[in-house]
Design an enzyme around this catalytic site. Structure first.
Site, short mmCIF file in Angstrom:
data_model
loop_
_atom_site.label_atom_id
_atom_site.label_comp_id
_atom_site.label_asym_id
_atom_site.label_seq_id
_atom_site.Cartn_x
_atom_site.Cartn_y
_atom_site.Cartn_z
N HIS A 90 2.10 4.56 4.71
CA HIS A 90 1.26 5.26 3.76
C HIS A 90 1.78 6.66 3.48
O HIS A 90 1.77 7.13 2.33
CB HIS A 90 -0.17 5.32 4.28
CG HIS A 90 -0.81 3.98 4.43
ND1 HIS A 90 -1.95 3.76 5.16
CD2 HIS A 90 -0.45 2.75 3.96
CE1 HIS A 90 -2.28 2.49 5.12
NE2 HIS A 90 -1.37 1.86 4.40
N SER A 102 0.80 -1.22 0.00
CA SER A 102 0.00 0.00 0.00
C SER A 102 0.83 1.27 0.00
O SER A 102 0.35 2.32 -0.41
CB SER A 102 -0.97 0.00 1.18
OG SER A 102 -0.26 -0.14 2.39
#
Length: 343
Positions: A215, A164
């Site tokens: 992230h 991610s």
């Protein structure tokens, strides 16, 4: 909107019963079934090759991991302190469970289709490779800074795994190439310009086990590409490799592509191409060089006779498609040649 998730935990937590339970839950493979269903709904023929290959790599490493999670997750402690830099390559392509894999790959599917069609397969593969490593490096840098600023060693031992971080970088690129409009994040319409930041905060608030720093590192890498020097650096590196490869290829062609010719023997072609002093396989060359018409005629006759003689030695067919009588005199042969050139 598919949510990108990157699991973050200390080594003790990764080895805890909860994570071991996730490992046992892999056997259900419900996330894999949903991912396969989505792929077939889109149609494999509609998925560009690099996107499909990256999807396949993630699924393969989920089913057959290169190493256990404790050996693939990346942290300051493992990568920097212990020098295990291979984790930068392994961590983006390993996932905790099938749901982790499903959410990341479902999100990557749509981003990959859009970006690969826009950028081309070669550049998209280059982009994924750079983002995968650079996201891990930025993650380590931010965690190291937090360790110093907060005087808390837990930041250095926190281990992250998952794709991610790369997805957040791709999200920044996708929003950059498609400005304006809105993206729905958890049902809320958000301007594309701020979608990555809103998703970063919402995921952190609603899924406490996710890696906020992982992230964030992806967003920073994406901004380095769209608004920083990363894109120009990547282009320079690509141009350097391409120019060196082209020069090497051109030199190789030049050194091996000499003018082709025969040796004076009957063994056919030779690697060392050269001409005999008085013979050219290109008959048009005999008519150049400032020779008079009489000299050109004599040269043509001489080369024609040489052609015939060499073809006889090789057992080949006579030149020009007709046979000369073996009984003809030299004058007869000369007369026939002159008559041919006059016509």
């Amino acid at each position: 909107v598919s949510i990108s998730i990157s699991r973050s935990a200390s080594e003790e937590e990764l080895n805890s019963p909860g994570v071991r339970m996730h490992s046992r839950q892999r056997r259900s493979h419900l996330g894999l079934l949903l991912l396969a269903s989505q792929l077939f709904q889109v149609g494999l023929d509609n998925i560009p090759p690099i996107t499909l290959a990256v999807l396949g790599l993630n699924v393969y490493l989920f089913l057959f991991p290169a190493a256990p999670l404790l050996k693939t997750c990346v942290s300051v402690q493992q990568a920097y302190w212990f020098g295990d830099w291979s984790r930068l390559l392994l961590s983006p392509f390993h996932h905790v469970d099938d749901w982790h894999l499903y959410f990341n790959m479902a999100s990557f599917l749509w981003k990959g289709i859009k970006l690969e069609r826009r950028l081309g397969g070669a550049w998209f593969l280059y982009l994924i490779s750079v983002f995968s490593v650079l996201t891990g490096l930025v993650y380590l840098l931010v965690e190291a800074l937090l360790t110093e600023l907060m005087d808390d060693q837990s930041y250095s031992v926190t281990c992250a795994v998952g794709f991610s971080g790369v997805l957040f970088a791709l999200k920044v690129l996708n929003n950059h190439y498609h400005p304006g409009g809105a993206t729905y994040v958890m049902g809320l319409p958000v301007s594309n310009r701020y979608a990555s930041w809103v998703e970063l905060v919402l995921i952190h608030l609603t899924a406490p086990g996710t890696s906020f720093v992982g992230h964030l590192a992806g967003i920073l890498v994406g901004l380095l590409y769209t608004s920083g020097p990363l894109k120009s650096i990547m282009k320079r590196c690509a141009d350097f490799v391409k120019s060196n490869g082209y020069s090497s290829h051109r030199d190789t062609n030049y050194s091996s592509a000499g003018t082709s010719g025969y040796h004076g023997n009957s063994e056919g072609y030779s690697g060392n191409f050269h001409y005999a002093p008085d013979y050219s396989t290109d008959h048009s060359a005999s008519y150049t060089g400032g020779l008079t018409e009489e000299q050109q005629l004599e040269a043509a006759i001489r080369n024609s006779l040489n052609d015939r003689g060499q073809n006889r030695e090789r057992g080949g067919p006579p030149p020009y498609g007709f046979n000369l009588s073996q009984e003809g005199s030299v004058e007869d042969i000369r007369w026939r040649r002159l008559r041919r050139f006059d016509s």
